[in-house]
Every structure is written in C-alpha cells, then in structure tokens.
Design a protein around this motif. Structure first.
Motif, PDB file in Angstrom:
ATOM      1  N   LEU A 121       0.867  -1.176   0.000  1.00 12.51           N
ATOM      2  CA  LEU A 121       0.000   0.000   0.000  1.00 12.51           C
ATOM      3  C   LEU A 121       0.905   1.227   0.000  1.00 12.51           C
ATOM      4  O   LEU A 121       1.652   1.442   0.949  1.00 12.51           O
ATOM      5  N   PRO A 122       0.883   2.060  -1.071  1.00 16.37           N
ATOM      6  CA  PRO A 122       1.769   3.223  -1.155  1.00 16.37           C
ATOM      7  C   PRO A 122       1.599   4.148   0.050  1.00 16.37           C
ATOM      8  O   PRO A 122       0.528   4.195   0.665  1.00 16.37           O
ATOM      9  N   TRP A 123       2.662   4.898   0.358  1.00 21.88           N
ATOM     10  CA  TRP A 123       2.651   5.723   1.567  1.00 21.88           C
ATOM     11  C   TRP A 123       1.510   6.723   1.560  1.00 21.88           C
ATOM     12  O   TRP A 123       0.903   6.974   2.598  1.00 21.88           O
ATOM     13  N   HIS A 124       1.206   7.312   0.377  1.00 22.32           N
ATOM     14  CA  HIS A 124       0.135   8.311   0.348  1.00 22.32           C
ATOM     15  C   HIS A 124      -1.229   7.665   0.571  1.00 22.32           C
ATOM     16  O   HIS A 124      -2.135   8.282   1.141  1.00 22.32           O
ATOM     17  N   SER A 125      -1.373   6.412   0.148  1.00 23.15           N
ATOM     18  CA  SER A 125      -2.620   5.703   0.424  1.00 23.15           C
ATOM     19  C   SER A 125      -2.735   5.370   1.900  1.00 23.15           C
ATOM     20  O   SER A 125      -3.815   5.469   2.495  1.00 23.15           O
ATOM     21  N   ARG A 126      -1.618   4.962   2.501  1.00 22.19           N
ATOM     22  CA  ARG A 126      -1.621   4.674   3.936  1.00 22.19           C
ATOM     23  C   ARG A 126      -1.975   5.924   4.737  1.00 22.19           C
ATOM     24  O   ARG A 126      -2.774   5.868   5.674  1.00 22.19           O
ATOM     25  N   PHE A 127      -1.399   7.065   4.330  1.00 23.64           N
ATOM     26  CA  PHE A 127      -1.686   8.308   5.048  1.00 23.64           C
ATOM     27  C   PHE A 127      -3.149   8.708   4.873  1.00 23.64           C
ATOM     28  O   PHE A 127      -3.820   9.099   5.839  1.00 23.64           O
ATOM     29  N   GLY A 128      -3.639   8.636   3.637  1.00 19.32           N
ATOM     30  CA  GLY A 128      -5.031   9.001   3.391  1.00 19.32           C
ATOM     31  C   GLY A 128      -6.002   8.120   4.150  1.00 19.32           C
ATOM     32  O   GLY A 128      -6.992   8.603   4.704  1.00 19.32           O
ATOM     33  N   ASN A 129      -5.712   6.823   4.186  1.00 24.21           N
ATOM     34  CA  ASN A 129      -6.554   5.910   4.949  1.00 24.21           C
ATOM     35  C   ASN A 129      -6.516   6.226   6.431  1.00 24.21           C
ATOM     36  O   ASN A 129      -7.541   6.209   7.109  1.00 24.21           O
ATOM     37  N   TRP A 130      -5.315   6.507   6.939  1.00 25.98           N
ATOM     38  CA  TRP A 130      -5.173   6.840   8.359  1.00 25.98           C
ATOM     39  C   TRP A 130      -5.969   8.104   8.691  1.00 25.98           C
ATOM     40  O   TRP A 130      -6.683   8.156   9.699  1.00 25.98           O
ATOM     41  N   LEU A 131      -5.866   9.119   7.830  1.00 23.52           N
ATOM     42  CA  LEU A 131      -6.570  10.377   8.083  1.00 23.52           C
ATOM     43  C   LEU A 131      -8.081  10.170   8.070  1.00 23.52           C
ATOM     44  O   LEU A 131      -8.793  10.610   8.988  1.00 23.52           O
ATOM     45  N   ALA A 132      -8.578   9.506   7.036  1.00 26.34           N
ATOM     46  CA  ALA A 132     -10.018   9.288   6.934  1.00 26.34           C
ATOM     47  C   ALA A 132     -10.534   8.411   8.074  1.00 26.34           C
ATOM     48  O   ALA A 132     -11.580   8.703   8.674  1.00 26.34           O
ATOM     49  N   ALA A 133      -9.802   7.346   8.388  1.00 27.24           N
ATOM     50  CA  ALA A 133     -10.227   6.457   9.480  1.00 27.24           C
ATOM     51  C   ALA A 133     -10.217   7.181  10.821  1.00 27.24           C
ATOM     52  O   ALA A 133     -11.106   6.984  11.657  1.00 27.24           O
ATOM     53  N   SER A 134      -9.227   8.054  11.029  1.00 29.51           N
ATOM     54  CA  SER A 134      -9.147   8.824  12.275  1.00 29.51           C
ATOM     55  C   SER A 134     -10.329   9.776  12.404  1.00 29.51           C
ATOM     56  O   SER A 134     -10.916   9.928  13.484  1.00 29.51           O
ATOM     57  N   LEU A 135     -10.697  10.423  11.301  1.00 30.76           N
ATOM     58  CA  LEU A 135     -11.845  11.333  11.324  1.00 30.76           C
ATOM     59  C   LEU A 135     -13.135  10.572  11.634  1.00 30.76           C
ATOM     60  O   LEU A 135     -13.974  11.040  12.410  1.00 30.76           O
ATOM     61  N   ILE A 136     -13.289   9.412  11.017  1.00 27.67           N
ATOM     62  CA  ILE A 136     -14.492   8.620  11.260  1.00 27.67           C
ATOM     63  C   ILE A 136     -14.547   8.160  12.718  1.00 27.67           C
ATOM     64  O   ILE A 136     -15.597   8.220  13.360  1.00 27.67           O
ATOM     65  N   THR A 137     -13.405   7.734  13.238  1.00 35.96           N
ATOM     66  CA  THR A 137     -13.350   7.314  14.637  1.00 35.96           C
ATOM     67  C   THR A 137     -13.729   8.463  15.566  1.00 35.96           C
ATOM     68  O   THR A 137     -14.486   8.286  16.528  1.00 35.96           O
ATOM     69  N   HIS A 138     -13.240   9.663  15.271  1.00 34.31           N
ATOM     70  CA  HIS A 138     -13.488  10.828  16.131  1.00 34.31           C
ATOM     71  C   HIS A 138     -14.908  11.371  15.967  1.00 34.31           C
ATOM     72  O   HIS A 138     -15.593  11.655  16.960  1.00 34.31           O
ATOM     73  N   LEU A 139     -15.363  11.503  14.722  1.00 37.67           N
ATOM     74  CA  LEU A 139     -16.650  12.152  14.476  1.00 37.67           C
ATOM     75  C   LEU A 139     -17.843  11.202  14.622  1.00 37.67           C
ATOM     76  O   LEU A 139     -18.934  11.633  14.996  1.00 37.67           O
ATOM     77  N   TYR A 140     -17.630   9.933  14.327  1.00 40.40           N
ATOM     78  CA  TYR A 140     -18.745   8.986  14.313  1.00 40.40           C
ATOM     79  C   TYR A 140     -18.646   7.946  15.432  1.00 40.40           C
ATOM     80  O   TYR A 140     -19.509   7.064  15.534  1.00 40.40           O
TER      81      TYR A 140
END
Length: 233
Positions: A121-140
């Motif tokens: 999984l390319p680094w930018h995909s890993r970062f994007g997934n981490w960011l989106a997953a973190s937002l979902i964890t925090h907001l939802y």
C-alpha cells in the motif's frame, strides 16, 4: 446463505481470472463483474470463468458497485471486491463469518490489520486511509483502521441505507450511514498484496487527489447532515 460477489473492473485482464478462480466456490452463489469499457479482454475472461458480466459505460467506482448491487439475484449477503488481486478472495470466509454468526451487519476487510508485504500500500494511500479512518473514529465514534474495498454486508441493510454515491465517495458512504443508523460494523484483518497492473487511484496523481477529495468531503457532509437532523425542532 446466498452470497453475491460484485467486482468492478476496467482493464484487469492480467488479474481477473485469478480473482474469480480463487473465490471459494462453496460460499459464493453468483459472481457479477461490472465492466467499465475495458479494452484488454477483461469481460471475455470473466465470462469464461463463469461470472455474469454487466457493461457499465458510466464512469465512477461507486457507479459500478451500484450497478452490480442492483443486478444481484436475491442474495442474503453482498460482497464487494476489486478485480486487481490485491485483496485475496480466499479471505472471503473471514468477512462472512461475523455476519453468518449474527455478530455484524457490515464487515470491512482491514489491509492494515492483516499481513501485507512492505510497499503493498503506497505511503500516500496509507496516510489518506489513516486520516479518513481517524476522522471517522473521532466524528462517528466508530473505531476503524482502513477503508479497504473488500467488504460485505447483509442485503437488507444495503437496501435500507439507500446507497447513492457514484464516485470514490462510495468508500465511506456505507460506513458513515451504517454508523449513523447504529448498525453493527465489524473490521476483520485481511491479507493485502501489490496489485497486478497499474492502479487507477493511487497510481496517478489525479486519482489520488480525486479520491481524497471525495472521501473527506463525504465524511464532512454526512457528519453535518447528521448533526442537523439531531437538533430538536
């Protein structure tokens, strides 16, 4: 349990035969390949492997998934799987188990929680997934680690949440609507490998930027829509 597998494709001739061939035949009722104008023989290979092939001229990852979903034949569970062989179809029992056991309405295959070789999984995909997953964890208040495309859901749940995203926003729509409705979403580790062929998303700058925009904007949109609907009138 009737299981329909939906596989969106566009020029996946190198991989689609392995994807369909590795699906556990004793678990899968039907395989639907939704093809978007492939020029390399993908539809023909898929058809020879026993899949029902549907041509979808409209662009959009979500559009292909919606077309496949609408074409299923009375399933109990619908599985979505990419046609590039990065997620391994042999892991399908891991996704189905929580649903079959009555512990989940939706299951998500986590590429980060399961085994994967360096660079899969390319680094930018890993970062994007981490960011989106973190937002979902925090907001939802839903703890997830990945937005992987290998996922399964009860068919009645898919009908109830009324999916509509035709773009890369599809990656989060089911998760966000499911969390809002209080559905049981379970993440399971799956193996992940370098895809066969070039990625239409992480393999291009335009694809990466486009996917990031649609995913993050949908996280914000559904969050504020939920807050608006929860305000007493």
């Amino acid at each position: 349990m009737r299981v329909s597998v939906v596989i969106p494709t566009r020029n996946e001739a190198q991989a689609i035969g392995r994807v369909i061939g590795d699906l556990p035949a004793d678990l899968v009722t039907e395989v639907i390949v939704v093809d978007n104008n492939s020029t390399d023989g993908t539809p023909e290979i898929a058809s020879r492997m026993g899949a029902r092939v549907i041509s979808e001229a409209r662009r959009g990852y979500g559009q292909a998934c919606l077309t496949g979903l609408a074409s299923t034949r009375a399933p109990d569970v619908v599985v979505f799987l990419d046609g590039d062989y990065s997620d391994r179809p042999a892991d399908l029992p891991l996704l189905l188990a929580p649903i079959a056991e009555g512990r989940a309405d939706i299951t998500m295959g986590s590429r980060l929680a399961g085994p994967h070789p360096p660079g899969a999984l390319p680094w930018h995909s890993r970062f994007g997934n981490w960011l989106a997953a973190s937002l979902i964890t925090h907001l939802y208040e839903l703890k997830i680690s990945d937005l992987g495309p290998f996922r399964a859901a009860r068919a009645d749940v898919l009908r109830a949440v009324k999916l509509e995203e035709t773009t890369y926003g599809w990656a989060v729509e089911l998760i966000l609507k499911g969390a809002t409705e209080g559905l049981r979403i379970v993440e399971v580790p799956v193996s992940y490998h370098p895809r066969i062929g070039k990625s239409k998303i992480s393999g291009t700058f335009r694809g990466t930027v486009g996917a990031t925009w649609f995913i993050l904007s949908r996280i914000a949109r559904y969050y504020f829509r939920r807050r608006k609907n929860s305000i007493p009138r």
